[in-house]
Structure formats: C-alpha cells, structure tokens
Design a protein around this motif. Sequence first.
Motif, PDB file in Angstrom:
ATOM      1  N   ARG A 160      13.996 -10.842 -12.087  1.00 21.71           N
ATOM      2  CA  ARG A 160      14.126 -12.117 -11.371  1.00 21.71           C
ATOM      3  C   ARG A 160      15.593 -12.327 -11.030  1.00 21.71           C
ATOM      4  N   ILE A 161      15.851 -13.053  -9.953  1.00 25.86           N
ATOM      5  CA  ILE A 161      17.222 -13.241  -9.461  1.00 25.86           C
ATOM      6  C   ILE A 161      17.469 -14.714  -9.213  1.00 25.86           C
ATOM      7  N   THR A 162      18.692 -15.162  -9.516  1.00 22.64           N
ATOM      8  CA  THR A 162      19.117 -16.501  -9.113  1.00 22.64           C
ATOM      9  C   THR A 162      20.343 -16.394  -8.222  1.00 22.64           C
ATOM     10  N   CYS A 163      20.440 -17.341  -7.285  1.00 21.07           N
ATOM     11  CA  CYS A 163      21.594 -17.455  -6.404  1.00 21.07           C
ATOM     12  C   CYS A 163      22.039 -18.907  -6.420  1.00 21.07           C
ATOM     13  N   GLU A 164      23.327 -19.157  -6.140  1.00 23.96           N
ATOM     14  CA  GLU A 164      23.809 -20.528  -6.206  1.00 23.96           C
ATOM     15  C   GLU A 164      23.607 -21.313  -4.923  1.00 23.96           C
ATOM     16  N   SER A 165      23.071 -20.678  -3.898  1.00 21.34           N
ATOM     17  CA  SER A 165      22.862 -21.372  -2.631  1.00 21.34           C
ATOM     18  C   SER A 165      21.778 -20.670  -1.832  1.00 21.34           C
ATOM     19  N   SER A 166      21.215 -21.398  -0.866  1.00 25.23           N
ATOM     20  CA  SER A 166      20.203 -20.788  -0.001  1.00 25.23           C
ATOM     21  C   SER A 166      20.823 -19.694   0.862  1.00 25.23           C
ATOM     22  N   TRP A 167      22.102 -19.865   1.251  1.00 22.75           N
ATOM     23  CA  TRP A 167      22.786 -18.828   2.023  1.00 22.75           C
ATOM     24  C   TRP A 167      22.832 -17.534   1.226  1.00 22.75           C
ATOM     25  N   SER A 168      23.203 -17.638  -0.044  1.00 23.90           N
ATOM     26  CA  SER A 168      23.274 -16.460  -0.903  1.00 23.90           C
ATOM     27  C   SER A 168      21.901 -15.818  -1.060  1.00 23.90           C
TER      28      SER A 168
END
Length: 379
Positions: A160-168
């Motif tokens: 699973r992956i997390t990003c700090e923004s929708s752009w990322s």
Amino acid sequence: MKVAIFADIAVDALAGQASGRGGGHAATWLPQLADRFEALEHPFEITWIRTKARRGSDEDVRIGRQRFITLAGFNARIDFLMANLWAAKRFRRVIAELEPDLVHAWGTEKPFGVVPGIFEGPSLLSVQGCLTAFSKVAKLPLHLRVASRLEPLRVRSATRITCESSWSAEQVVKLGVKTMPDVVDYGAHPKFLEAEWTPDPEKPVLLFSGGLERRKGFDLLIDALQLIPDRKWELRVLGDGPLRAEGEAAGLPGITWLGTLPWSRTIPEMKKAWGLVVPTRADTGPTVVKEARVMGLPVIASNHGGLRDYILDGVNGLKVDPLDAPQLASAMTRLMGDFEQVQRLGMSRLQKDRERFDPTLTARSFLRIYGEMLAPSAT
C-alpha cells in the motif's frame, strides 16, 4: 502488533525540540508525527529505524513508548549507486531482530524505499519526493538519477502507498502501482501553529523559502524580479542551492540572502512577511506552504504540486498560471501593492487550513491504515 518505520527522523527533534531546516534533517513533518503517536492511544508497538552518515556505533534508545534505532556509517549516495544492496543487507538484519508485523518505509529518494521489496509481510510506502516527475523538470544529482530509475520498482513492491497530495498520487499512479495511493497530508509542526502572524504595513516583505534550484522555480523568480526593477518591497530568501550564485550575480536590489535557517530563526522571518512565493515546477507538498498557511501568510503558488490544492486563487493566495516570469511578476506586484488584500487573503480559510494541517490528523490517518493492513481480513 509490531510496526517498524524506516524513516529519516531526527530523534533530537522530538517533544518540541525540533530545529527544522538547517538542523540536520529535511523531513520536518516526522518529529510531530512521532509526538502524536506518543500522545494517542493505539495497539501498536512502534520502532523507528533511521540512518546517519557519521561513523561510530549504532544507537538504540527508547523515548516514551517508542523505540529509535540509528544505523551509523551509512552513505546513502554510494548505496544508491549500488542499487541499495548494502541498505537491503543492513535492513534485513534489523527486520530479523524486530520481527515486525508491518513495515512502513518513507521515501523513494532514501534507501528506505528498498524495505517493502525485502519484507515478506504487509508493507506501506510513503512517497516523499516523486523522483520520476522531478527528473522531467530538472537535472537531479547522480545518486537521485539512479533512485529515479529504481522508483517504479520500489513503489510496485509495496502493499500500500500513501502520498501527501493528490498531485503526488497522480504521479505515482503513472508508475503502475498495485493499488490507488491513499492521500495523507503531512501536518505542520505545532511551533508554526502557535506563531502569530504580525506583518508590518510599512515594511513590505515577500519571502522565498526552499532550495535555490530549477525545480523550485528559483530561476523564474529571478527572471520575474528583473521585470519589476522599480519595486518598493524586499524579497528575503531562505535557503541555499546551485542557483544562489546566479541570483547574486544578477545584482538585483532589495534582496536579502539569509541562507538555510533553523526554525528558531525561520519563524520570526515568516511572522513579519507579507506573503510567501513558491513558483515550484514539481513538488509533492511543499511543507513550507503548509507552515505559512497555519500561520496566516498568503501564498503565491503554482499549480505544479500539492500546493495546487492548498491555495485557492483570490482566496488564501494567488495562482501563477501559466507559470512564467511575466505571470509571476504580475502576481507579486498585485500582492505586494495592497496590504489590505494581504490581510484578507491571509485570514481567509485560515481556520480550515489550520485544521487540515494539524499533525494529529496525520497520525490518526496512519494508525487507521496500520489497523486496516493488519486486520484479519487483510491477511
């Protein structure tokens, strides 16, 4: 349940002792995350694993309920040139000792990105910098060019992956990941939430804070300033990088070069600034925009990063679109010529921005994700 977090956390920055940029660490969102993990009730036994370049003995300390292991003599640049083989070997030893139920790795630009690929259980990867996207707008150092080529493999190996923004998240999806990334905003440090914004209407100051490099749009900023030679306001530059010499050589008046500062000096600079300018060409955040907004500074922003969602044009800042020198010069002139507008933009959505970038929300989001990944139905 045991969670092993592989991340570039500064142990001496915990419990309100954060020194910030210039204090030996760049991941300024991690100390407050650890602090919130300590304050919240949860069923996880958390161990952080970090590395340091200095030779010496490894360190193992416990602060409250959390354990912090430091692996010494770690040269990340050389390790990337070895495709992280050395990191994998050292991290395997730690994993064998800890026997975690879940691993959480931070950053494909760090050797920690290799961890999901060497762990047989559930793995979470938090993206800090989208190197593949960054490499399209600026030339990266050699070790990061290697890291960018490894990035697709790293993100695909994670459960699973997390990003700090929708752009990322959009950039990561292009790499062919297994599942859609979760978006988890990284909270600002409480020191910024506690600071009072007090700009002087008689002293117009615009702030730039970040790397003096092409990716951050610093060359565009210098070009834009050359278009407004008769401006009546000061630009104060916080940060260093390869374009500093070029900026100084331009000989533009009204620029103060402050270099990289710790938080103890950064916050006073932000408190007296009319606004922050961030003409970035690619950025997952950036964190300084969040810090500015929880204090109340309006932000002149681009659409090329997570800040496209943080800043609403004419509401809590101004958007530069298209991102070029004339547009940037126009936005700076509009903001810095109207103090009433500065105050209006600064106060607009302030409470919402403070709530959005509260680090407690970041911690709760990760604790929720840990629980979902370790639930019986997920195994």
